[in-house]
Write an enzyme that holds these catalytic residues in place. Structure first.
Site, PDB file in Angstrom:
ATOM      1  N   CYS A 104      47.810 -14.487 -21.482  1.00 16.27           N
ATOM      2  CA  CYS A 104      47.845 -14.763 -20.171  1.00 16.27           C
ATOM      3  C   CYS A 104      46.537 -13.896 -19.416  1.00 16.27           C
ATOM      4  O   CYS A 104      46.234 -13.045 -20.152  1.00 16.27           O
ATOM      5  CB  CYS A 104      48.967 -14.518 -19.313  1.00 16.27           C
ATOM      6  SG  CYS A 104      49.281 -12.675 -18.975  1.00 16.27           S
TER       7      CYS A 104
ATOM      8  N   GLU B 154      72.106  -4.369 -37.170  1.00 14.89           N
ATOM      9  CA  GLU B 154      72.606  -5.661 -37.412  1.00 14.89           C
ATOM     10  C   GLU B 154      72.662  -6.017 -39.066  1.00 14.89           C
ATOM     11  O   GLU B 154      71.849  -5.495 -39.595  1.00 14.89           O
ATOM     12  CB  GLU B 154      71.677  -6.730 -36.743  1.00 14.89           C
ATOM     13  CG  GLU B 154      71.837  -6.887 -35.239  1.00 14.89           C
ATOM     14  CD  GLU B 154      70.992  -7.951 -34.541  1.00 14.89           C
ATOM     15  OE1 GLU B 154      70.874  -9.035 -35.557  1.00 14.89           O
ATOM     16  OE2 GLU B 154      70.822  -8.148 -33.640  1.00 14.89           O
TER      17      GLU B 154
ATOM     18  N   ASN C 299      66.017  -6.002 -27.599  1.00 15.18           N
ATOM     19  CA  ASN C 299      66.128  -6.689 -28.726  1.00 15.18           C
ATOM     20  C   ASN C 299      65.226  -7.232 -29.609  1.00 15.18           C
ATOM     21  O   ASN C 299      64.502  -7.986 -29.008  1.00 15.18           O
ATOM     22  CB  ASN C 299      67.173  -7.705 -28.610  1.00 15.18           C
ATOM     23  CG  ASN C 299      67.794  -8.319 -29.859  1.00 15.18           C
ATOM     24  OD1 ASN C 299      68.926  -7.674 -30.472  1.00 15.18           O
ATOM     25  ND2 ASN C 299      67.387  -9.443 -30.355  1.00 15.18           N
ATOM     26  N   GLU C 300      64.741  -6.709 -30.703  1.00 14.46           N
ATOM     27  CA  GLU C 300      63.855  -7.208 -31.667  1.00 14.46           C
ATOM     28  C   GLU C 300      62.653  -7.616 -31.030  1.00 14.46           C
ATOM     29  O   GLU C 300      62.072  -8.646 -30.974  1.00 14.46           O
ATOM     30  CB  GLU C 300      64.388  -8.417 -32.508  1.00 14.46           C
ATOM     31  CG  GLU C 300      65.586  -8.311 -33.088  1.00 14.46           C
ATOM     32  CD  GLU C 300      66.240  -9.278 -34.003  1.00 14.46           C
ATOM     33  OE1 GLU C 300      65.777 -10.498 -33.697  1.00 14.46           O
ATOM     34  OE2 GLU C 300      66.962  -9.121 -34.884  1.00 14.46           O
TER      35      GLU C 300
END
Length: 673
Positions: free
Chosen positions: A162, A313, A154-155
């Site tokens: 790191c 969406e 999602n998105e």
């Protein structure tokens, strides 16, 4: 020729994100939801997006009961499920047991568990856990009749600094620069400020605590982040492709997300989709401009794969995360849906079906509100939209033809975010592209949106606003396109640097483009917000703001001149005949009226095909998809659209011999008779 997204489902999808896991303790709610969904004439749900903690409550322990129920009910109703992989939000236990999966920010601070996408795309542990649950999902539902398309994560967004990502970045650089530090140092111009790299281990990602002023480093970091995100997406797809090779995959992009080069990400997908949340009814922009900006993004997503896309969406009423969360006015939800369809969408989805009771999205719009029944304005409009879409199966898979291409390039976003020069607060690359798109939307002329690596050959006109960077081969492609008869438009601040953000020597635009455009740019005057210059073109005076290139003619013809300041009388608009084509250079930024006049003149000269003959009223556009013409009124007033031939309303069969009346926020679908 038709190219449907779902080969075995010849209907436009109307659906919504659905989160049954939030209501498992209230089975009566779940029972009502299926009834409400069917009565709203909807045929799809997006499910599983944030379900990881319910599907796998502890490592290796799985529970699919809530997904089984939704999948089975959807199949019984003849609908299709957009089934998501849940990697966008990992469960608490995973972060607790494997802290390496959590991101490190640019200040080298380890982030706590929280939010979404707080995970390292490089982490082998996270990739393994994601593949495990994706495989379980694929194996469980591979033969389920409701499975329509995979919704991967999602998105995707963000980045991680790191040690794992630092090491991966160095390996990425070694590959790009052939394990040659001299090559890297030349590309980064690192002798500036004595920042020469003498050991690969000296390289770290940009940080406000250290190095963040080497533009070559910053650009390569953005490329790496994009590539690493795409590589993670590919990793997610491994079990999906193995187990369900015939089920298409998509992921929901987010407009102009700066973190990922979507032109590259789209290569690994079968279908592109995006999350569309325009600021309708705002007090800063006219409705027509909001509509045109949104239309440009739709066109880009259609062009990613040159096939229909999904609006994955949208909201049926309002969002909850903007400074002002205004309700969409009656009819706007329907118009927003048809706008997407007219530009090539085969699916219209909402976030969300039922409003959450708690959490930060509990006031985000939904089909079913907290009141819990159907007797609401929003539900009735969705229901009416669903009824209309049932009659539009003939549209599914139909494409769009365009004679105009607008070039919007992701790497130029990154560069304009980073360069030191010009307007250092905001250079407005995206708004500038939108302003060049607007005249075509206003006149009902279809546009394809490409990046600079796209194929220019099929188009009569190519528009390249603020093409600051040119990658290898682009200048040769432009030269061949114009020489072969094409017409191209360049603007100020174009052809300045190469693919490593190193300035071209010998004048701008770089390379052979000075010959193509017949000019060279010596300087760019950056104006304060209160500054104004003026440009005369064809006897009309236009206002120049922000940028004024000071250019010299090298064979081009001046079509307009500056009126003030020390460069008064110098050319501000030029055209050059080159081979069989023409190359225009717009040396100034205007307030918008010049671009409308300039492109309308080009439309006539190039005989560009309009989707509807004649001049369109203010706030109205005409978009064509196959044989279907969508007349869309984004204004607040009833509008009469003159017609130059007889049309029929595809949905009602009403005939319009002379004119068509559009109510505020109304859309009509016309076909020629």
């Amino acid at each position: 020729m038709k190219n449907p997204v779902l080969k075995d489902y010849p209907h436009i999808l109307l659906g919504a994100d659905y989160n049954p896991e939030q209501w498992l303790h209230m089975p009566e709610v779940l029972e009502k939801d299926i009834q409400f969904w069917q009565e709203a004439n909807m045929n799809s749900f997006s499910v599983g997006i944030f379900s990881w903690s319910v599907i796998e409550p502890e490592e290796g322990v799985y529970n699919f009961s809530h997904l089984d129920d939704v999948m089975d009910r959807a199949a019984e109703a003849g609908g299709k499920i957009v089934l998501a992989t849940p990697s966008g939000a990992r469960p608490h236990w995973l972060a607790q047991k494997y802290p390496e999966v959590l991101r490190v920010n640019e200040r080298r601070e380890k982030l706590l568990f929280g939010e979404r996408h707080n995970h390292c795309f490089t982490s082998p542990v996270y990739r393994e856990k994601v593949q495990n649950i994706n495989r379980r999902l694929a194996e469980r539902y591979k033969d389920h009749p409701a499975l329509g398309i995979w919704h991967i994560s999602n998105e995707y967004n963000g980045n991680c600094h790191c040690p794992l990502c630092q090491a991966a970045f160095r390996e990425w650089l070694k590959k790009k620069y052939h394990n040659n530090l001299d090559e890297l140092n030349r590309a980064w111009w690192s002798t500036f400020w004595s920042h020469t790299i003498t050991d690969w281990e000296q390289i770290e990602s940009p940080s406000s605590l250290g190095e963040y002023r080497v533009h070559g480093l910053n650009l390569d970091w953005m490329r790496f982040v994009s590539d690493q995100t795409i590589d993670f997406l590919k990793s997610e797809l491994v079990p999906i492709r193995e187990v369900t090779p015939d089920v298409p995959v998509t992921t929901n992009f987010t407009g102009f997300n700066h973190d990922i080069n979507y032109w590259r990400a789209k290569e690994v997908l079968d279908v592109t989709s995006w999350d569309n949340y325009p600021s309708w009814h705002n007090d800063e922009e006219p409705a027509c401009y909001v509509a045109a900006k949104t239309a440009m993004v739709h066109d880009m997503y259609r062009c990613f794969k040159n096939k229909p896309f999904f609006m994955m969406e949208s909201t049926p009423s309002c969002v909850n995360w903007k400074p002002v969360n205004k309700l969409m006015r009656p009819g706007m939800n329907t118009l927003q849906a048809f706008q997407a369809i007219s530009h090539g969408a085969d699916g219209v989805m909402y976030f969300q079906f039922r409003k959450s009771r708690g959490g930060m999205e509990k006031f985000h719009g939904a089909v079913i509100d907290h009141v819990g029944h159907q007797d609401t304005r929003v539900y009735r409009e969705v229901q009416s939209l669903g009824a209309r879409l049932k009659g539009l199966d003939e549209l599914v898979g139909v494409g769009t033809k365009s004679e105009v291409a607008l070039v919007f390039d992701w790497e130029n976003i990154w560069l304009f975010d980073d360069i030191a020069g010009y307007h250092n607060k905001e250079r407005k690359y995206i708004p500038t592209c939108e302003k060049h798109y607007y005249p075509f939307w206003k006149n009902g002329i279809s546009v394809d949106v490409l990046d600079m690596d796209g194929d220019f050959a099929p188009y009569k006109l190519v528009v390249m606003p603020m093409a600051y960077m040119l990658r290898p081969g682009v200048e040769e492609k432009i030269e061949a396109y114009v020489r072969g008869g094409g017409t191209i438009v360049f603007t100020y601040i174009s052809g300045i640097v190469d693919e490593n953000d190193l300035c071209y020597l010998g004048g701008w635009p770089g390379g052979r483009l000075k010959e193509v455009f017949g000019i060279w740019a010596e300087e760019t005057d950056t104006l304060y917000p209160s500054d104004r210059n003026h440009v005369e073109v064809d006897g009309k005076i236009y206002t120049a703001v922000d940028y004024c290139d000071l250019i010299h003619l090298r064979g081009a013809k001046a079509l307009g001149a500056y009126q003030e300041d020390f460069y008064a009388g110098r050319p501000a608009l030029t055209v050059n005949g080159y081979g069989a084509g023409r190359a225009y250079y717009i040396a100034f930024r205007d307030t918008g009226d010049f671009l409308v006049d300039f492109y309308e003149k080009l439309m006539t000269e190039l005989a560009l095909v309009r989707n509807l003959q004649g001049e369109l009223p203010e706030n109205v556009t005409a978009q064509r998809r196959g044989d279907f013409i969508f007349l869309e009124n984004f204004g607040e007033n009833e509008t009469v659209v003159p017609l130059h031939r007889t049309y029929k309303n595809y949905e009602t069969n009403k005939v319009y011999p002379y004119e068509c009346v559009l109510a505020p926020r109304e859309v009509k679908i016309l076909v020629e008779i």
